[in-house]
Motif scaffolding. Sequence first.
Motif, PDB file in Angstrom:
ATOM      1  N   PHE A 210       8.437  11.283  -2.257  1.00  0.00           N
ATOM      2  CA  PHE A 210       8.886  11.217  -3.657  1.00  0.00           C
ATOM      3  C   PHE A 210       9.231   9.862  -4.057  1.00  0.00           C
ATOM      4  CE2 PHE A 210      10.041  14.854  -1.034  1.00  0.00           C
ATOM      5  CZ  PHE A 210       9.401  16.069  -2.116  1.00  0.00           C
ATOM      6  N   ARG A 211       8.518   9.245  -5.364  1.00  0.00           N
ATOM      7  CA  ARG A 211       8.964   8.081  -5.588  1.00  0.00           C
ATOM      8  C   ARG A 211       9.048   8.021  -7.064  1.00  0.00           C
ATOM      9  NH1 ARG A 211       4.911   4.153  -2.203  1.00  0.00           N
ATOM     10  NH2 ARG A 211       5.370   5.026  -0.197  1.00  0.00           N
ATOM     11  N   ALA A 212      10.227   7.494  -7.661  1.00  0.00           N
ATOM     12  CA  ALA A 212      10.681   7.283  -8.991  1.00  0.00           C
ATOM     13  C   ALA A 212      10.297   6.138  -9.677  1.00  0.00           C
ATOM     14  CB  ALA A 212      12.376   7.082  -9.040  1.00  0.00           C
ATOM     15  N   GLU A 213       8.532   6.298  -9.553  1.00  0.00           N
ATOM     16  CA  GLU A 213       7.701   5.161 -10.114  1.00  0.00           C
ATOM     17  C   GLU A 213       8.142   5.137 -11.633  1.00  0.00           C
ATOM     18  OE1 GLU A 213       5.749   3.517  -8.315  1.00  0.00           O
ATOM     19  OE2 GLU A 213       4.686   4.620  -6.819  1.00  0.00           O
ATOM     20  N   GLU A 214       8.529   3.862 -12.008  1.00  0.00           N
ATOM     21  CA  GLU A 214       8.524   3.547 -13.436  1.00  0.00           C
ATOM     22  C   GLU A 214       7.411   4.002 -14.405  1.00  0.00           C
ATOM     23  OE1 GLU A 214      11.589   2.915 -15.207  1.00  0.00           O
ATOM     24  OE2 GLU A 214      12.648   3.170 -13.205  1.00  0.00           O
ATOM     25  N   HIS A 215       6.263   3.372 -13.883  1.00  0.00           N
ATOM     26  CA  HIS A 215       5.142   3.357 -14.565  1.00  0.00           C
ATOM     27  C   HIS A 215       4.483   4.843 -14.768  1.00  0.00           C
ATOM     28  CE1 HIS A 215       4.459   0.980 -10.986  1.00  0.00           C
ATOM     29  NE2 HIS A 215       3.760   1.930 -11.021  1.00  0.00           N
ATOM     30  N   ASN A 216       3.842   5.034 -15.674  1.00  0.00           N
ATOM     31  CA  ASN A 216       3.257   6.282 -16.125  1.00  0.00           C
ATOM     32  C   ASN A 216       1.679   6.046 -16.253  1.00  0.00           C
ATOM     33  OD1 ASN A 216       2.899   9.106 -16.535  1.00  0.00           O
ATOM     34  ND2 ASN A 216       3.975   8.951 -18.548  1.00  0.00           N
ATOM     35  N   THR A 217       1.034   5.860 -14.863  1.00  0.00           N
ATOM     36  CA  THR A 217      -0.384   5.638 -14.861  1.00  0.00           C
ATOM     37  C   THR A 217      -1.160   6.882 -14.589  1.00  0.00           C
ATOM     38  OG1 THR A 217      -0.666   4.938 -12.777  1.00  0.00           O
ATOM     39  CG2 THR A 217       0.486   3.374 -14.114  1.00  0.00           C
ATOM     40  N   PRO A 218      -2.709   6.797 -14.778  1.00  0.00           N
ATOM     41  CA  PRO A 218      -3.585   7.564 -14.055  1.00  0.00           C
ATOM     42  C   PRO A 218      -3.373   7.763 -12.601  1.00  0.00           C
ATOM     43  CG  PRO A 218      -4.393   6.149 -15.846  1.00  0.00           C
ATOM     44  CD  PRO A 218      -3.431   5.573 -15.273  1.00  0.00           C
ATOM     45  N   ARG A 219      -2.833   6.951 -11.814  1.00  0.00           N
ATOM     46  CA  ARG A 219      -2.964   6.953 -10.375  1.00  0.00           C
ATOM     47  C   ARG A 219      -1.494   6.952  -9.697  1.00  0.00           C
ATOM     48  NH1 ARG A 219      -2.868   1.550  -8.472  1.00  0.00           N
ATOM     49  NH2 ARG A 219      -2.854   0.107 -10.349  1.00  0.00           N
ATOM     50  N   HIS A 220      -0.727   7.101 -10.518  1.00  0.00           N
ATOM     51  CA  HIS A 220       0.767   7.218  -9.733  1.00  0.00           C
ATOM     52  C   HIS A 220       1.308   8.610 -10.265  1.00  0.00           C
ATOM     53  CE1 HIS A 220       0.624   2.896  -9.892  1.00  0.00           C
ATOM     54  NE2 HIS A 220       1.460   2.872  -8.718  1.00  0.00           N
ATOM     55  N   LEU A 221       2.001   9.213  -9.028  1.00  0.00           N
ATOM     56  CA  LEU A 221       2.535  10.406  -9.260  1.00  0.00           C
ATOM     57  C   LEU A 221       4.079  10.296  -8.714  1.00  0.00           C
ATOM     58  CD1 LEU A 221      -0.068  12.860  -7.481  1.00  0.00           C
ATOM     59  CD2 LEU A 221       0.401  12.904  -9.756  1.00  0.00           C
ATOM     60  N   ASP A 304       0.453 -10.888  -5.845  1.00  0.00           N
ATOM     61  CA  ASP A 304       0.107  -9.455  -5.497  1.00  0.00           C
ATOM     62  C   ASP A 304      -1.095  -9.108  -6.544  1.00  0.00           C
ATOM     63  OD1 ASP A 304      -0.101  -7.031  -4.491  1.00  0.00           O
ATOM     64  OD2 ASP A 304       2.028  -6.503  -4.889  1.00  0.00           O
ATOM     65  N   LEU A 305      -1.886  -8.185  -6.073  1.00  0.00           N
ATOM     66  CA  LEU A 305      -3.079  -7.958  -6.674  1.00  0.00           C
ATOM     67  C   LEU A 305      -2.823  -6.891  -7.979  1.00  0.00           C
ATOM     68  CD1 LEU A 305      -5.862  -7.709  -4.146  1.00  0.00           C
ATOM     69  CD2 LEU A 305      -4.788  -9.857  -5.102  1.00  0.00           C
ATOM     70  N   SER A 306      -3.103  -7.463  -9.051  1.00  0.00           N
ATOM     71  CA  SER A 306      -2.887  -6.642 -10.278  1.00  0.00           C
ATOM     72  C   SER A 306      -4.080  -5.576 -10.402  1.00  0.00           C
ATOM     73  CB  SER A 306      -3.092  -7.464 -11.744  1.00  0.00           C
ATOM     74  OG  SER A 306      -4.108  -7.958 -11.721  1.00  0.00           O
ATOM     75  N   THR A 307      -3.758  -4.581 -11.341  1.00  0.00           N
ATOM     76  CA  THR A 307      -5.097  -3.396 -11.390  1.00  0.00           C
ATOM     77  C   THR A 307      -6.236  -4.493 -11.559  1.00  0.00           C
ATOM     78  OG1 THR A 307      -3.222  -2.224 -12.261  1.00  0.00           O
ATOM     79  CG2 THR A 307      -5.526  -1.384 -12.680  1.00  0.00           C
ATOM     80  N   GLU A 308      -6.270  -5.307 -12.709  1.00  0.00           N
ATOM     81  CA  GLU A 308      -7.366  -5.947 -12.822  1.00  0.00           C
ATOM     82  C   GLU A 308      -8.255  -6.764 -11.942  1.00  0.00           C
ATOM     83  OE1 GLU A 308      -4.269  -6.273 -14.745  1.00  0.00           O
ATOM     84  OE2 GLU A 308      -4.890  -4.911 -16.124  1.00  0.00           O
ATOM     85  N   ALA A 309      -7.341  -7.167 -11.099  1.00  0.00           N
ATOM     86  CA  ALA A 309      -7.808  -8.199  -9.974  1.00  0.00           C
ATOM     87  C   ALA A 309      -8.360  -7.011  -8.779  1.00  0.00           C
ATOM     88  CB  ALA A 309      -6.582  -8.634  -9.211  1.00  0.00           C
ATOM     89  N   GLU A 310      -7.938  -5.825  -8.645  1.00  0.00           N
ATOM     90  CA  GLU A 310      -8.445  -5.108  -7.642  1.00  0.00           C
ATOM     91  C   GLU A 310      -9.841  -4.465  -8.463  1.00  0.00           C
ATOM     92  OE1 GLU A 310      -4.027  -2.909  -6.106  1.00  0.00           O
ATOM     93  OE2 GLU A 310      -5.726  -1.626  -7.415  1.00  0.00           O
ATOM     94  N   ARG A 311      -9.818  -4.253  -9.736  1.00  0.00           N
ATOM     95  CA  ARG A 311     -11.142  -3.817 -10.062  1.00  0.00           C
ATOM     96  C   ARG A 311     -12.106  -4.770  -9.948  1.00  0.00           C
ATOM     97  NH1 ARG A 311     -10.341   0.486 -14.136  1.00  0.00           N
ATOM     98  NH2 ARG A 311      -9.272   1.905 -12.590  1.00  0.00           N
ATOM     99  N   MET A 355      -9.229   1.409  -6.785  1.00  0.00           N
ATOM    100  CA  MET A 355      -7.721   1.397  -6.446  1.00  0.00           C
ATOM    101  C   MET A 355      -7.628   1.281  -4.849  1.00  0.00           C
ATOM    102  SD  MET A 355      -6.759   5.316  -7.109  1.00  0.00           S
ATOM    103  CE  MET A 355      -7.907   5.294  -8.684  1.00  0.00           C
ATOM    104  N   GLU A 356      -6.115   0.968  -4.520  1.00  0.00           N
ATOM    105  CA  GLU A 356      -5.802   0.968  -3.256  1.00  0.00           C
ATOM    106  C   GLU A 356      -5.711   2.505  -2.749  1.00  0.00           C
ATOM    107  OE1 GLU A 356      -1.769  -0.727  -2.555  1.00  0.00           O
ATOM    108  OE2 GLU A 356      -1.420   1.001  -1.455  1.00  0.00           O
ATOM    109  N   LEU A 357      -6.127   2.644  -1.694  1.00  0.00           N
ATOM    110  CA  LEU A 357      -5.973   4.140  -1.000  1.00  0.00           C
ATOM    111  C   LEU A 357      -5.156   4.278   0.096  1.00  0.00           C
ATOM    112  CD1 LEU A 357      -9.789   5.365  -0.425  1.00  0.00           C
ATOM    113  CD2 LEU A 357      -8.150   6.126  -2.268  1.00  0.00           C
ATOM    114  N   GLU A 406      -4.011  12.556  -3.374  1.00  0.00           N
ATOM    115  CA  GLU A 406      -4.690  12.713  -4.216  1.00  0.00           C
ATOM    116  C   GLU A 406      -5.595  11.454  -4.729  1.00  0.00           C
ATOM    117  OE1 GLU A 406      -1.505  12.923  -3.637  1.00  0.00           O
ATOM    118  OE2 GLU A 406      -1.038  14.987  -3.823  1.00  0.00           O
ATOM    119  N   ARG A 407      -5.141  10.220  -4.416  1.00  0.00           N
ATOM    120  CA  ARG A 407      -5.977   9.107  -4.430  1.00  0.00           C
ATOM    121  C   ARG A 407      -7.461   9.315  -3.901  1.00  0.00           C
ATOM    122  NH1 ARG A 407      -2.410   3.523  -5.207  1.00  0.00           N
ATOM    123  NH2 ARG A 407      -0.998   4.324  -6.669  1.00  0.00           N
ATOM    124  N   LEU A 408      -7.420   9.939  -2.584  1.00  0.00           N
ATOM    125  CA  LEU A 408      -8.435   9.979  -1.795  1.00  0.00           C
ATOM    126  C   LEU A 408      -9.490  10.946  -2.599  1.00  0.00           C
ATOM    127  CD1 LEU A 408     -10.169   9.699   0.603  1.00  0.00           C
ATOM    128  CD2 LEU A 408      -8.525  11.217   1.952  1.00  0.00           C
TER     129      LEU A 408
END
Length: 433
Positions: A210-221, A304-311, A355-357, A406-408
């Motif tokens: 369980f993580r109270a992630e602040e961001h609402n993204t297509p790859r975070h739950l 740290d690697l941003s989403t753009e950097a990972e892509r 993305m990171e797995l 889920e990411r897998l």
Amino acid sequence: MDERTYTADAEPGDHVTVAGWVHEVRDLGGIAFLILRDKSGKIQVKFEKDEMDEELVETGLGVHRESVISVTGGVEEEERAPTGVEMLPESLDVLNEADAELPLDPSGKVDADLSTRLDNRTLDLRKKEVQAIFEIRAEVLRAVRDYFRSIGSTEINTPKIVATGTEGGTELFPITYFGEEAFMNQSPQLFKQLMVGSGLERVFEVGPIFRAEEHNTPRHLNEATMIDFESAFIDHEEAMDVCEGTLKAAYEAVEENCEAELDLLGYDDFGTPDGDFPRLTYEEAIERINATGELDEQLVYGDDLSTEAERALGDDVGGHYFITDWPSEIKPFYIQDYEDDPTTSKGFDLMHPRMELVSGGQREHRYGALVEGFEQQGLDPEQFDYYTKMFKYGMPPHAGWAYGVERLVMTMLGLENIREAVLFPRDRQRLSP
Ligand code: ATP
Ligand code: AMO
């Protein structure tokens, strides 16, 4: 109900009872067809109005789509039927009539947005392509469990209500535990480490985090399922070998055992990864990212690697790969640093091009260095006494890692949104169903 036969098993010459959902009714005048759907497939039920019992015909043709019915009758070969066979009904029971208006069309002819689908998951999962995702998810977990068992790893379950976080204080969900502050667990990290020091030595867990992630993204739950692995007497390189082995075992099992599901999802070539996954150091990774010219600003050591950097790096590498030797300061306290270079850690990530797995690493097993790490991260080692003290009583060198299931599944099947890989996702807007 008479003993039920799956529609896929109904053979010409059989006399059977099938049960399922009314997929479609087509009335052509003197003749009409009801398509009945169950888990195994569909079967055509033919009504000849002039020749059959009037009440039977009326019931069969008057029932709303998605009602649950049971039909008994003979099975005949019929070339024009979608599956080459059809049933001639002798009796028909309506087990539960559905409303005439449905919030979602399970035949898939009318598209629904993701939010409507998630609000009506029961109806959504009547679509074969949606079912396929969850059959594949189940196969991934089965394959992963088999793989772990083949390398002598014991499945464990650790508490989900805990006193402290491990992965950064801002992402914790607080709860009240008999009047005391407690939290939903973010990761089995500390517990799995405590178990490698026990007689179990090599353990894995599949469970919720369980993580109270602040961001609402297509790859975070906010609630995800993690596959955690931890083993005594291995280093980070060997942990990466196991990680790679697990991923390949999952893909191979899906390719071998989920042919029908992959077909439904439109795969000709599933693309099980082969060959060794490249292992780039963090420094090599940022050099390669900078060399792509895709980023507005060049990365410097320590970023740290941003989403753009990972892509950008994912596109450059073109397959799964590891990033190793991360700067110590951006990895957690439990990751060990190199003896000859304390600014570099033995932490690694497994990356899919999108993305990171996985995150993992060699762990700090020496009591003194561990406590120092807590202090450097601004954590109070006293609070973690239940964990740190076991490092004084014989903690072997060890390493491990964790996947987000889920990411897998999402990356394996090219899903756009991680929510498609969870039955009932939890995100900032969604607490029910
Ligand atoms: P970890 O599992 O270590 O937390 P992660 O891949 O889940 O890694 P986080 O560290 O949780 O990522 O979050 C940072 C990542 O999320 C970064 O890659 C960042 O670019 C991305 N991110 C953060 N906010 C957003 C957003 N609003 N939209 C898209 N991406 C975002
Ligand atoms: P980390 O925080 O990187 O590492 O998590 C491991 C993996 O879990 C998945 N994941 C998530 N998936 C969906 N939504 C989320 N909010 C979410 N958070 C994490 C990702 C990620 O790579 N204790 C370490 C692991 C270890 O070192 O063994 C940890 O939790 O796929």
